[in-house]
Design a protein around this motif. Structure first.
Motif: not given
Ligand code: C2O
Ligand code: CU
Length: 582
Positions: A284-309
């Motif tokens: 995707x680097x040089x496609x017209x209108x595309x950004x040359x930078x993208x975020x890689x991202x990590x987020x918690x997956x937590x199932x126990x809604x009784x606990x803070x997260x």
């Protein structure tokens, strides 16, 4: 490497032992290489989220150095403890055939390495190929003492996919502003839950959505048209995670050092302890209108809604080297919500072994010798006489955790030594095959009386070669929750998963005995079950535990002792004279 001259006689002795024990053939094409590393573990100052603190780190690096090897190699690591507390190191996902001595968990296979002392680990690779990792296996030291193990194919063998242009370790972790060892001491003293982490991290950095974190953000530079192998590792102490890269899909090709049938996704779900090898095509680097930078991202997956997260998002930047720079912030990928169990389940359901002639599976399908149903629970225990307990859900109690209602107590002499030298009173060989009481395990409103557990150092002993099936059953005691269950000394086939209470009469008919994933850490779904099978052909003493560290220290653990077989190559190696003393 280097700096190990003084240790050479020990290393040579160990190598000789390994070569003799493995019966390594003299044929040069087949001979396993030996790679040497020196790990200096010491306090190192690190600044994250505007806070500086001293953390334990290896060779001053956080995350620590990557170990490189080829399939079947032997790796020797001299660990020098230059810190001020006891430590051990574990080689997560390395089966260590017949070699439990160098597996690492403290008080299970060894006594810890004392401050000022050194210990040389011999790490024997066998069937593993792909990404594994190493980490401290003492207290909460893993928070900052961890790194990747990259296992390449044997010389002359190829990947079962086109060779990537570059390989990039992506280590997901967690950061606390507080001192994690003090936090551990505090929760041991008060029986309370642990504070959630202040940030998730990618390669040690929370990324620029956090204060004071812009400069350090980790960057991956790619070239348009090339394909990259991301070796994703979840080193987090308390969280499973979703991971994604904006503007790019990911093709998953391996997990836990074994190949998968490739499948393409928008995001990965990776449990604590697991690895996922994913191919990223930089299109995707040089496609017209595309950004040359993208975020890689990590987020918690937590199932126990009784606990803070911790529901913050860690970022890194994927940057096209050959595209013109763009103004403005990079795009963020769409990550599932922090409690999106359906997204996590849909991801995990796609894991299937590659199962080709070059990478065959060998699923034990015909017979099972040991049927185990193991309930996983968060519990309470009465508060001790000298303790001031707080925060537990019932007055006068502290948090605990259990498998089959046994809350594992770490012994003062390691289980391996006790077994090898027949020292009595260290453990009992009677870990139960079933929970003591059958109730509606996944009922969200259990009676208070069910919350109480019992302590013990109870281990499961199995005959060499037995086929073992373990069905892990989550319970809703103090909240249904996903648990990443990890077994040392083995990879196992994850033959089934489902929600609700496991039904012995019905559920085995749904097992995948054809191409199940071959892993060392299984994601047991919140409010559900997961079934694993393995052949107990690796004699030794092997820890099995939830890979969330707070659950480990609360007792969500047990040990498999696999007895020696009849032939010499089915027996544990003799005790090395270098083992640390308790
Ligand atoms: Cu990754 Cu027993 O640990
Ligand atoms: Cu757990």
């Amino acid at each position: 490497m280097g700096g190990g001259v003084a240790k050479m006689p020990t290393v040579l002795w160990l190598l000789l032992g390994v070569v003799v024990a493995l019966g390594v053939a003299a044929s040069p094409a087949q001979a396993a290489r030996t790679n040497l590393y020196d790990f200096f573990v010491k306090e190192t100052n690190v600044t994250r989220l505007c806070h500086e603190k001293a953390v334990l780190a290896v060779n001053g690096q956080f995350p620590g150095p990557t170990i490189y090897a080829r399939k079947g190699d032997v790796v020797v690591v001299n660990v020098h403890n230059q810190g001020s507390k006891n430590i051990t190191i574990h080689w997560h996902g390395v089966d260590q055939p017949r070699n439990p001595w160098f597996d690492g968990p403290e008080y299970i296979t060894q006594c810890p390495i004392r401050p000022g002392a050194s210990f040389t680990y011999t790490i024997i690779l066998s069937g593993e190929e792909g990404t594994l990792w190493w980490h401290a296996h003492s207290d909460f030291d893993r928070a900052t003492v961890h790194g990747a193990i990259v296992v390449h194919p044997k010389l002359g063998s190829a990947y079962p996919y086109p060779k990537p242009h570059k390989e990039i370790p992506i280590i997901l972790g967690e950061w606390w502003n507080a001192d994690v060892e003090q936090m551990l001491e505090e929760t041991k003293r008060t029986g309370s839950d642990f504070n959630i982490s202040d940030a998730n991290t990618i390669n040690g950095q929370p990324g620029d959505l956090f204060p004071c974190s812009e400069n350090g953000i980790s960057r991956v530079i790619v070239e348009q048209g090339k394909t990259y192998l991301l070796r994703v590792i979840n080193a987090g102490l308390t969280n499973d995670m979703f991971f994604a890269v904006a503007g790019h899909r990911l093709t998953v090709v391996g997990t836990d050092g074994h190949y998968l049938k490739p499948f393409t996704v928008d995001h990965v779900m990776i449990s604590s302890g697991q690895t996922m090898d994913v191919l990223l095509h930089a299109a995707n680097g040089s496609a017209a209108g595309n950004n040359s930078r993208y975020y890689m991202a990590a987020r918690t997956f937590a199932t126990n809604t009784q606990l803070p997260v911790n529901n913050s998002t860690a970022t890194a930047i994927l940057q096209y080297a050959d595209a013109p720079p763009t103004a403005g912030p990079p795009d963020l990928p769409n990550l599932p919500a922090v409690d999106d169990l359906a997204a996590a389940t849909a991801y995990t359901a796609q894991l299937r072994s590659l199962a080709t002639e070059d990478h065959p599976v060998d699923v034990p399908a015909a017979r099972v010798d040991e049927h185990m149903l193991v309930t996983i629970s968060i519990n309470v225990l009465p508060c001790g006489a000298n303790e001031t307990c707080k925060d537990a859900p019932i007055n006068g109690t502290r948090f605990a955790a259990s498998l089959n209602n046994v809350s594992f107590v770490s012994p003062g002499v390691d289980v391996l030594d006790a077994y090898y030298s027949s020292i009595r009173g260290v453990y009992e060989p009677d870990f139960p095959d079933r929970p003591p009481l059958f109730f509606n395990f996944t009922d969200p409103n259990p009676a208070d009386a069910l919350l109480f557990t019992e302590r013990g150092t109870r281990v499961k002993v199995v005959a060499h070669g037995a086929v073992v099936e373990v069905v892990f059953q989550d319970t809703a005691l103090l909240g249904a929750e996903s648990h990443p269950m990890h077994l040392h000394g083995y990879s196992f086939y994850v033959v089934g998963r489902g929600f609700g209470n496991f039904d012995e009469g019905k559920d085995p008919a749904t097992y995948n005995l054809v191409d199940p994933p071959f892993q060392n850490t299984v994601t047991v779904p919140a409010g559900g079950w997961a079934a694993i099978r393995f052949r107990a052909t690796n004699p030794g003493v092997w820890f099995m535990h939830c890979h969330f560290d707070r659950h480990t220290v609360w007792g969500m653990d047990t040990v498999f002792i696999v007895k020696n077989g009849k032939t010499p190559d089915a027996q544990m190696m003799p005790r090395p004279p270098t083992m640390p003393k308790c």
